[in-house]
Design an enzyme around this catalytic site. Structure first.
Site, PDB file in Angstrom:
ATOM      1  N   CYS A 399       0.833  -1.202   0.000  1.00 28.79           N
ATOM      2  CA  CYS A 399       0.000   0.000   0.000  1.00 28.79           C
ATOM      3  C   CYS A 399       0.872   1.260   0.000  1.00 28.79           C
ATOM      4  O   CYS A 399       1.465   1.591  -1.020  1.00 28.79           O
ATOM      5  CB  CYS A 399      -0.962  -0.037   1.182  1.00 28.79           C
ATOM      6  SG  CYS A 399      -2.317   1.147   1.040  1.00 28.79           S
ATOM      7  N   HIS A 528      -3.580  -5.186   0.021  1.00 28.49           N
ATOM      8  CA  HIS A 528      -3.090  -5.718   1.299  1.00 28.49           C
ATOM      9  C   HIS A 528      -3.170  -7.249   1.284  1.00 28.49           C
ATOM     10  O   HIS A 528      -4.178  -7.836   1.695  1.00 28.49           O
ATOM     11  CB  HIS A 528      -3.924  -5.174   2.462  1.00 28.49           C
ATOM     12  CG  HIS A 528      -3.717  -3.721   2.735  1.00 28.49           C
ATOM     13  ND1 HIS A 528      -2.837  -3.244   3.672  1.00 28.49           N
ATOM     14  CD2 HIS A 528      -4.281  -2.626   2.151  1.00 28.49           C
ATOM     15  CE1 HIS A 528      -2.861  -1.927   3.680  1.00 28.49           C
ATOM     16  NE2 HIS A 528      -3.729  -1.520   2.767  1.00 28.49           N
ATOM     17  N   GLU A 530      -1.921  -9.370   3.147  1.00 29.52           N
ATOM     18  CA  GLU A 530      -1.931  -9.997   4.475  1.00 29.52           C
ATOM     19  C   GLU A 530      -3.333 -10.378   4.928  1.00 29.52           C
ATOM     20  O   GLU A 530      -3.498 -11.252   5.801  1.00 29.52           O
ATOM     21  CB  GLU A 530      -1.292  -9.082   5.515  1.00 29.52           C
ATOM     22  CG  GLU A 530      -1.992  -7.752   5.762  1.00 29.52           C
ATOM     23  CD  GLU A 530      -1.500  -6.632   4.869  1.00 29.52           C
ATOM     24  OE1 GLU A 530      -1.778  -5.454   5.182  1.00 29.52           O
ATOM     25  OE2 GLU A 530      -0.837  -6.921   3.860  1.00 29.52           O
TER      26      GLU A 530
END
Length: 583
Positions: A399, A528, A530
């Site tokens: 990001c 993102h 994750e």
């Protein structure tokens, strides 16, 4: 529908989320379809406007919901896809009730907490509990786990406690099991486990009309028998229903711990669940927990962030790194570096901090620059990006990390001295990162680019490292949360000098993935990754960082990754798991 309500006592932050997730994992591993609801008693509509220091990270769902980080635990443990309505807040409930009142739905009645707010809570739970959470199997869940945030006795949680008291009568006690998680402290001065706080907590819970069926005693060491008997006697639960949950070296140990406490047998009888007995159901979790404790080789990652004083600010990022490190049989060590400690102003004002930060960066095997908002620390992230690029150090930007990599490259390779993001300098003459055209700056909540989006790999990405990590597919689907993006006007010039944008949005206008030529691993993504990493299925960009940091990336790529575009599925085993990158 069966419900399991998880409440907390004595203090907050004692692991209700992990215990809820572990109960769900235990049930799912024995053939039960499970969903989860998190109740947060704050007045905010959602978690989107929280400071990371206030409440930890903001977790983003496929549908763009900005929710409490505990929903990340649920998705990771259960391998399900939740929705924004799985997170209930006081703000959401009151908003829905007020909207009904404005429409005249209450026919002139005085709108009150009881029954209107409590009815709205119960209706919300019943509506969400039946929504399928498995993309591959659209059957309704059989069990809904409800975690009540905060601590019993908190004034803001009282409407929810009252609603849940009524709810047990609404659904029948035979369909609702209450699990109370409470602290059993062990003062160093006496070395004795103290059960009085738990007794007081259960007494308060009972006074509010909720009687626990199970008590999870959180303690530093193993719960001794005398403490178990005391809790059983004074809290009116059977001794076998007092489960000691001591501090563990990893959260992966909790589901097997609950299985060893015969909770499968308990839930089968208490809720009449059609459990399919499977003695090896949690074998992979046991293996994961064992691996976490026994791996010897170390990989050191520098996390250059803006909120490093509070680990929960980067909860999903840290878990993704751990998933990837365990995949390659390495013990993860994270060097937390405050980004502004790398800046020249810190060298002048606090030289010790400056040198310690740079020493930590230089002694790391790889560099991660995660997301964030605002100007503070941005120059430090840019410096970290430059250091990784010029020293051939493995690098992953996420990001804001991608945006910093673009700014750094523009300044030092393209020689745009004034290159910047309009977030930090709205008047810059070289705006290489700009605000999204559709962003409404007048409203903060829910105005970013949120949720799952498709990223297509470009034709120039055929030999891309990141594409190979994703299984060499034409596209990937990942979750987004950002307001700024790379200025399309500078893309051609950046690519001419070797910074390739190998992944773009479906319309080709948004730069999603960049990769640097002639570098062992220099990758940055606007999304993102994750958010959908799993303990048994690590995120490909994070896995790539760890593989490069341990010198195993080329070996992995030669054998090939078999991940799907989404790289997670509902079966509990992904194609990604079939390849072991260890030597």
């Amino acid at each position: 529908m069966k419900y399991i309500l998880v409440t907390g006592g004595v203090i907050s932050g004692i692991g209700k989320g992990v215990i809820s997730s572990s109960i769900g994992t235990l049930l799912k591993s024995h053939g039960v379809r499970v969903t989860s609801i998190k109740i947060d008693p704050y007045i905010n509509i959602d978690a989107g406007t929280f400071s990371p220091y206030e409440h930890g990270e903001v977790y983003v769902l496929d549908d763009g919901g900005e929710v409490d980080l505990d929903l990340g635990n649920y998705e990771r443990f259960l391998d399900v896809t939740l929705h924004r309505d799985n997170n209930i807040t006081t703000g959401k409930i009151y908003k829905s009730v007020i909207e009904k009142e404005r429409r005249g739905d209450y026919l002139g009645k005085t709108v009150q907490v009881v029954p209107h707010i409590t009815d709205a809570i119960q209706e919300w739970i019943e509506k969400v509990a039946v929504v399928p959470v498995d993309p591959e199997d659209q059957k309704e869940p059989e069990v809904c786990l409800i975690e009540l945030g905060g601590t019993i006795g908190d004034i803001e949680g009282m409407p929810f406690v009252e609603a849940l008291r009524q709810f047990q009568r609404r659904v029948g006690k035979e369909n609702l099991c209450i699990v109370h998680v409470s602290l059993v402290p062990e003062p160093k001065a006496t070395g004795e486990q103290k059960t009085k706080p738990t007794q007081a907590s259960v007494r308060e819970l009972r006074g509010l009309g909720l009687c626990p069926d199970l008590i999870m005693a959180r303690c530093t060491s193993v719960l001794n028998e005398s403490s178990r008997v005391k809790i059983s006697t004074f809290c009116d639960v059977a001794p076998e229903c007092v489960i000691g949950v001591p501090d563990a070296s990893s959260v992966y140990k909790v589901p097997p711990l609950l299985e060893d406490a015969n909770l499968i047998e308990y839930f089968t009888n208490r809720l009449s669940l059609p459990l399919k007995r499977n003695k090896s159901a949690l074998a992979r979790w046991r293996d994961l927990a064992n691996k976490h404790d026994t791996v010897q080789k170390e990989v050191r990652i520098a996390l250059v962030g803006k909120y490093t004083k509070f680990e929960d600010s980067y909860a999903s990022v840290i878990k993704s790194l751990r998933h990837a490190a365990l995949k390659v049989n390495h013990r993860l060590t994270i060097h937390y570096i405050e980004a502004d400690d790398l800046e020249l102003t810190t060298q002048v004002k606090e030289p010790v901090k400056y040198h310690e930060a740079w020493q930590a960066l230089c002694s790391s095997d790889g560099v991660l620059v995660p997301g964030g908002f605002g100007m503070r620390g941005m120059e430090g992230k840019i410096l970290a990006s430059k250091w990784a690029r010029t020293t051939n150090k493995p690098f992953l930007g996420v990001c804001l990390g991608l945006q910093c990599a673009v700014i750094e490259f523009s300044r030092n390779v393209l020689k745009y001295a004034d290159a910047n993001t309009t977030e930090a300098n709205p008047k810059t003459s070289k705006p290489v990162v700009i605000e999204m055209p559709e962003h409404n700056p007048g409203i903060m909540g829910g105005t970013m680019r949120l949720g799952q989006r498709r990223t297509n790999f470009t034709t120039s990405a055929n030999n891309s490292v990141i594409r190979k990590l994703y299984g060499d597919h034409d596209y990937v689907e990942e979750r987004h949360r950002h307001r700024y993006e790379v200025n399309p006007e500078v893309v051609d010039e950046l690519e001419k000098h070797g910074l390739k944008f190998v992944g773009r949005s479906t319309d080709g206008q948004r730069m999603e993935i960049l990769e640097l030529e002639d570098h062992q691993y220099y990758v940055a993504v606007q999304y993102h990754p994750e958010y959908i990493s799993r303990p048994l299925k690590p995120s490909p960009p994070y896995l790539g960082l760890i593989l490069a940091s341990t010198g195993r990336l080329q070996n992995y790529l030669e054998k090939g990754s078999k991940c799907s575009p989404r790289y997670t599925d509902s079966s509990g085993v992904s194609e990604c798991d079939e390849f072991d990158s260890t030597e």
